[in-house]
Design an enzyme around this catalytic site. Structure first.
Site, PDB file in Angstrom:
ATOM      1  N   LYS A 197       0.877  -1.175   0.000  1.00  0.00           N
ATOM      2  CA  LYS A 197       0.000   0.000   0.000  1.00  0.00           C
ATOM      3  C   LYS A 197       0.915   1.227   0.000  1.00  0.00           C
ATOM      4  O   LYS A 197       0.757   2.148   0.807  1.00  0.00           O
ATOM      5  CB  LYS A 197      -0.906  -0.063   1.252  1.00  0.00           C
ATOM      6  CG  LYS A 197      -1.989   0.985   1.335  1.00  0.00           C
ATOM      7  CD  LYS A 197      -3.168   0.723   0.420  1.00  0.00           C
ATOM      8  CE  LYS A 197      -4.161   1.885   0.528  1.00  0.00           C
ATOM      9  NZ  LYS A 197      -5.236   1.810  -0.471  1.00  0.00           N
ATOM     10  N   ASP A 253      -2.817 -11.946   6.060  1.00  0.00           N
ATOM     11  CA  ASP A 253      -3.874 -12.566   6.869  1.00  0.00           C
ATOM     12  C   ASP A 253      -5.216 -12.411   6.142  1.00  0.00           C
ATOM     13  O   ASP A 253      -5.963 -13.384   5.959  1.00  0.00           O
ATOM     14  CB  ASP A 253      -3.906 -11.857   8.228  1.00  0.00           C
ATOM     15  CG  ASP A 253      -4.977 -12.409   9.149  1.00  0.00           C
ATOM     16  OD1 ASP A 253      -5.223 -13.627   9.103  1.00  0.00           O
ATOM     17  OD2 ASP A 253      -5.567 -11.622   9.914  1.00  0.00           O
TER      18      ASP A 253
HETATM   19  C1  LIG Z   1      -5.812 -15.347  15.327  1.00  0.00           C
HETATM   20  C2  LIG Z   1      -4.722 -14.672  14.673  1.00  0.00           C
HETATM   21  C3  LIG Z   1      -3.419 -14.659  15.492  1.00  0.00           C
HETATM   22  C4  LIG Z   1      -4.346 -15.132  13.291  1.00  0.00           C
HETATM   23  C5  LIG Z   1      -3.615 -13.962  12.646  1.00  0.00           C
HETATM   24  O1  LIG Z   1      -4.119 -12.839  12.633  1.00  0.00           O
HETATM   25  O2  LIG Z   1      -2.556 -14.210  12.145  1.00  0.00           O
HETATM   26  C6  LIG Z   1      -5.305 -15.696  12.276  1.00  0.00           C
HETATM   27  O3  LIG Z   1      -6.081 -14.765  11.643  1.00  0.00           O
HETATM   28  C7  LIG Z   1      -4.475 -16.479  11.286  1.00  0.00           C
HETATM   29  O4  LIG Z   1      -4.433 -16.124  10.117  1.00  0.00           O
HETATM   30  O5  LIG Z   1      -3.854 -17.452  11.693  1.00  0.00           O
END
Ligand SMILES: CC(C)[C@H](C(=O)O)[C@@H](O)C(=O)O
Ligand SMILES: NC(=O)c1ccc[n+]([C@@H]2O[C@H](COP(=O)([O-])OP(=O)(O)OC[C@H]3O[C@@H](n4cnc5c(N)ncnc54)[C@H](O)[C@@H]3O)[C@@H](O)[C@H]2O)c1
Length: 367
Positions: A197, A253
């Site tokens: 970004k 994520d």
């Molecule tokens: C729950 C959390 C730590 C996790 C993250 O944000 O990485 C989840 O979304 C993932 O992708 O494993």
């Protein structure tokens, strides 16, 4: 490390950790252990000794922490483990202010690369049946970093009315994740797309982009391009053809959940977290409290994550049979979906246990 290549046949004698976690983790992780054991047997790949370690809500009850020190110590000595999802949002308030335990494990063991493939499965519905990408997510920095110049840990509140989170991006972490992405692209279709970004965050995500471009010079056969993260969300839905997508932690994520759902369901979104010396199989999805305990969860993401772990161990140790066990798991899963057997998230009627029994039967059948 508790991994021995036992003989000339490449049979292994291996200890791996099992952390069931919360919610559907208590259903899909034990199912995964059965599938892995069956695949190891069917391919004469050797034996795994599973070390079940306290983790999650049950560990709060028994050990006063979702990630007790004894679990952390045990993980230090293991080459790999299965991590079920945790439902940290449901923990008592004092544990919700801590970093989510899955994130803590990634940082504690330096599992800097989170490899998240998204590919549709035969026989089941998919919004993007043609999708075939791997998201390479930087796993230790960005907003998830727990070292910043103000507090040394994640988020903070300078006053009771202001909350802040400082994203950390270092050239070192960008370089190593970029190398992971380019190396992977060489085994695939020789293309890396950097997602950033930098139009709005030119210093942080700009450094990510610039570093990936520099690393690209080390891989002359691999094409590189870049896309803003918001546009990438649209391109993925629209049908854009990508190979390896490399991105920072939080973008990765979000995009990996999107890509997983586009491929069919979050329930098939596998992932492997790796350093140079250890690897953790973990589905990309969470503990799914809305369906937990109802025998409805799709175990495919966890099965496929475990197959990725076996492949990683096989490559690292030169134990080819373990790679065949991984292949056996993948073939059994796709043969099962091809036969029209699937859980409800994929439009099927099978329960978690029915789906698992079907996969187990197919794992054994080809032996
Ligand atoms: C729950 C959390 C730590 C996790 C993250 O944000 O990485 C989840 O979304 C993932 O992708 O494993
Ligand atoms: N890796 C992890 O441990 C991890 C990842 C994401 C979320 N979480 C945690 O899980 C809890 C719930 O989070 P959430 O609801 O935002 O996300 P979630 O991924 O748990 O669920 C989102 C949706 O996807 C469905 N789903 C997820 N996995 C599925 C599967 N295997 N089979 C069928 N359907 C599935 C759920 O039923 C739900 O409708 C929270 O406490 C969150 O912090 C943990």
């Amino acid at each position: 490390m508790a991994l021995k290549v036992g003989d000339d046949e490449g049979m292994v004698d291996l200890s791996l950790g099992v952390l069931e976690g919360d919610g559907i983790g208590r259903e899909i992780v034990p199912a995964t252990v059965r599938v892995v054991d069956a695949a190891m047997r069917a391919t004469s790949a050797g034996a795994i000794t599973w070390q079940k370690l306290p983790f999650g809500a049950s560990a709060i009850q028994t050990h006063g922490s979702p990630l007790p020190p004894e679990t952390q110590d045990a993980l230090s000595d293991l080459p790999g483990w299965l991590l079920g999802p945790h439902d940290n949002a449901s923990y008592p308030a004092e544990f919700r202010t801590m970093t989510a335990p899955g994130g803590t494990i990634r940082k504690r063991y330096g599992l800097y690369a989170n490899i998240r493939p998204a590919v549709a499965l035969p026989g089941v519905r998919s919004v993007r049946p043609d999708i075939d990408v791997v998201i390479v997510r930087e796993n230790t920095e960005g907003f998830y970093a727990d070292r910043n110049m103000f507090t040394g840990s994640g988020e903070f509140m300078p006053t009771k009315d202001v909350a802040m989170a400082v994203a950390v991006v270092t050239r070192e972490a960008c370089t190593r994740i970029a190398r992971t992405a380019f190396t992977l692209a060489r085994q695939r279709r020789n293309r890396v797309t950097v997602v950033h970004k930098a139009n709005v965050l030119p210093l942080t995500t700009g450094l990510f982009l610039e570093t990936c471009r520099e690393v690209g010079h080390e891989f002359p056969g691999v094409r590189i391009d870049d896309v803003h993260v918001d546009a990438m969300a649209a391109h993925l839905v629209r049908g854009g053809d990508y190979d390896v997508i490399v991105t920072e932690n939080m973008f990765g994520d979000i995009l990996s959940d999107l890509a997983g759902e586009l491929s069919g369901s979050l329930g098939i979104a596998a992932s492997l977290n790796t350093s140079e010396t250890q690897a953790m199989a973990q589905a990309a999805h969470g503990a799914a409290p809305d369906i937990a305990g109802r025998n409805r969860a799709n175990p495919i993401a966890m099965f496929m994550s475990a197959a990725m772990l076996l492949d990683w161990l096989a490559q690292r140790e030169g134990a080819a049979q373990m790679g065949r066990a991984a292949q056996r798991i993948r073939r059994a899963v796709t043969a099962t979906t091809t036969a029209g057997i699937a859980t409800s998230d994929l439009g099927g009627l099978a329960s978690t246990s029915e789906f698992t029994e079907n996969v187990l039967a197919r794992v054994a059948r080809w032996s």
